[in-house]
Design a protein around this motif. Structure first.
Motif, short mmCIF file in Angstrom:
data_model
loop_
_atom_site.label_atom_id
_atom_site.label_comp_id
_atom_site.label_asym_id
_atom_site.label_seq_id
_atom_site.Cartn_x
_atom_site.Cartn_y
_atom_site.Cartn_z
N SER A 177 -5.00 1.96 -4.29
CA SER A 177 -4.22 0.84 -3.93
C SER A 177 -4.07 0.55 -2.48
O SER A 177 -4.73 1.08 -1.65
CB SER A 177 -2.91 1.04 -4.51
OG SER A 177 -2.05 0.13 -4.01
N LEU A 178 -3.16 -0.28 -2.29
CA LEU A 178 -3.06 -0.96 -1.03
C LEU A 178 -1.66 -0.90 -0.49
O LEU A 178 -0.71 -0.56 -1.18
CB LEU A 178 -3.45 -2.41 -1.25
CG LEU A 178 -4.73 -2.52 -2.04
CD1 LEU A 178 -4.98 -3.93 -2.45
CD2 LEU A 178 -5.87 -2.03 -1.25
N ARG A 232 1.90 -2.26 0.82
CA ARG A 232 2.82 -3.29 0.31
C ARG A 232 2.71 -4.56 1.17
O ARG A 232 2.76 -4.53 2.37
CB ARG A 232 4.24 -2.77 0.37
CG ARG A 232 5.24 -3.80 -0.21
CD ARG A 232 6.65 -3.32 0.08
NE ARG A 232 6.91 -2.09 -0.61
CZ ARG A 232 7.34 -2.00 -1.85
NH1 ARG A 232 7.56 -3.09 -2.56
NH2 ARG A 232 7.56 -0.83 -2.40
N SER A 255 4.41 1.12 -6.70
CA SER A 255 3.69 0.09 -7.44
C SER A 255 3.44 0.52 -8.88
O SER A 255 3.68 -0.23 -9.82
CB SER A 255 2.36 -0.21 -6.75
OG SER A 255 1.62 -1.19 -7.47
N CYS A 276 -5.66 -10.16 -3.77
CA CYS A 276 -6.41 -9.10 -3.09
C CYS A 276 -7.74 -8.80 -3.79
O CYS A 276 -7.86 -8.95 -5.01
CB CYS A 276 -5.56 -7.83 -3.05
SG CYS A 276 -6.18 -6.59 -1.91
N ASN A 324 -0.81 -4.66 -5.09
CA ASN A 324 -0.13 -4.56 -3.80
C ASN A 324 1.08 -5.50 -3.80
O ASN A 324 0.97 -6.67 -3.48
CB ASN A 324 -1.12 -4.96 -2.70
CG ASN A 324 -0.51 -4.86 -1.32
OD1 ASN A 324 0.43 -4.12 -1.10
ND2 ASN A 324 -1.06 -5.63 -0.38
#
Length: 457
Positions: free
Chosen positions: A3-4, A6, A245, A372, A390
């Motif tokens: 993931s990414l 926030r 998340s 994204c 995200n």
């Protein structure tokens, strides 16, 4: 890859300057000339603490507005701390390399007159009565293990009631012994009542590094080789947000195998006609395709804003592009991708990625984004993967590698032809977008990629 960081509201340079100015706290210590305390700046809206990577200025150096005095590792990247006042750096209170410094904690002192610098040679900020402590764990353990008078009766009782062959050891000592393959009966305990501590096990390892467990055990050798890598501020924040998340978003996945044969032909034709002016990548075209699909299905291009009680559907499409950097994952943003041509997107992505890898992005270049893309297609071993959303974004697209597949073709000589395909998997926030609409988004994305002339519509 998952993931990414926030997504958070964009921050303008002017607001950052205002934020930095708020870190200066005027203190009036009667025994010192007029001066100002410089606090740890908040260089991003979500920053609560940071690390002082480098002091660019030294004590006694002159300071001018806009000059970089230090490099600070925030929760997003390593950024320049630009000073906004005139004066002289009189005292550095926190050395470079210090980590996890709370925002607003004093880090330096500056004065307006150069003649006042010498007065701060031994300056110290007044400590509060509730100062934090960081007593080492080993020190606490030693304190606990030190025999006391009140413990004497217990010691006597344990001798009379416990079997003589019983081994007393702390839980941590047992864990280490199990990992290293050490028989605890071989270790001499120095704790209360002969209890074996962590320090006893480590001392035993130093004396007998080849020690192994008793016969018949398969515990790992004590000489196992490893390397400890310190968790950076950015990596720690990434970890927290990944967990948030996965725990807070009811996400669901939709995958589609999409033909990219026409897209590849278009890319080849455009690059050939450009005479070296630009070189489009597949990712550049996918960014444009995602922006087109997002305009058609705006629920995928939205924020879940529970605190405000709204779902915010965006008319513009700002595509966050996941980029792996040495210090962690960043998501530079191609803003208004729906309004840009492929050559503009391509040059912008190349420039953003190059600066992301050396931590030279400004906050507004990686904070925000409405949707994204995470592409592992360049790794030929990754045909399919899922990515973590995200927040507050609602959609992230995971791009797999290209693969050549055989398909039935009645018009072909052998009844079989070949096609170039890739698997694209969308992760969606079910609070923002329903399954049927997520399916519509993937359908639109597939239509645009398989008929790339729709990029022009």
């Amino acid at each position: 890859m998952s993931s990414l960081l926030r997504a958070i509201p964009r921050v303008t340079r002017a607001s950052l300057v205002s934020t930095v100015r708020n870190q200066f706290q005027l203190r009036c210590y009667a025994s010192y000339p007029p001066h100002t305390i410089i606090g740890m700046p908040a260089l991003s809206p979500t920053m609560t603490q940071g690390s002082l990577a480098v002091w660019v200025k030294k004590e006694g150096d002159q300071l001018s507005p806009g000059e970089v005095i230090a490099e600070v590792e925030t929760d997003k990247a390593q950024m320049d701390f630009e000073f906004q006042e005139e004066g002289y750096l009189a005292k550095i209170l926190v050395p470079e390399g210090t980590k996890d410094i709370p925002v607003n904690k004093p880090i330096a002192v500056y004065v307006e007159e150069q003649s006042d610098v010498a007065a701060f040679k031994d300056f110290k900020v007044e400590e509060s009565s509730s100062k934090p402590t960081s007593e080492p764990v080993e020190k606490k353990e030693t304190k606990e293990e030190k025999p006391t008078k009140s413990a004497a009766p217990e010691k006597k009782a344990s001798k009379s009631s416990a079997p003589t062959d019983r081994i007393f050891a702390s839980p941590l000592a047992k864990t280490i012994a199990l990992e290293k393959g050490i028989a605890l009966k071989k270790v001499t305990g120095t704790g209360p009542h002969g209890r074996i501590t962590k320090a006893d096990v480590e001392a035993f390892l130093q004396k007998a590094p080849g020690a192994t467990a008793g016969a018949g055990t398969t515990a790992p050798a004590a000489t196992a080789s490893y390397e400890d890598v310190e968790i950076s501020n950015m990596r720690g924040i990434i970890g927290k947000r990944l967990l948030e998340s996965t725990q807070s978003i009811p996400s669901f996945l939709v995958s589609s195998d999409i033909s990219v044969a026409k897209l590849l032909k278009l890319r080849k034709s455009l690059n050939a006609s450009a005479n070296g002016q630009y070189k489009l990548s597949i990712n550049d075209i996918l960014i444009k395709a995602i922006s087109v699909a997002a305009r058609r299905v705006p629920e995928a291009n939205a924020y879940w804003l529970a605190e405000e009680g709204v779902i915010r559907k965006f008319k513009n499409v700002d595509v966050s592009v996941a980029v792996a950097t040495p210090s962690g994952l960043l998501t530079p943003i191609v803003k208004n991708a729906e309004a840009k041509g492929l050559s503009s997107i391509s040059s912008e992505v190349k420039e953003l990625v190059s600066r992301a890898k050396i931590n030279k992005l400004t906050p507004e270049e990686f904070q925000g984004g409405t949707i994204c893309i995470s592409n592992l297609g360049m790794n030929n071993a990754v045909s399919f993967f899922t990515a973590i959303i995200n927040p507050p974004q609602s959609t992230i697209l995971a791009i797999g590698t290209l693969k050549r597949v055989a398909i039935e073709d009645a018009g072909a000589e052998n009844g079989i032809s070949f096609d170039d395909k890739m698997t694209i998997t969308g992760s969606f926030d079910h609070r923002t977008i329903d399954g049927a609409r997520a399916g519509e988004f993937m359908k639109e994305l597939k239509a645009v990629i398989e008929n790339p002339l729709e990029l022009l519509l």
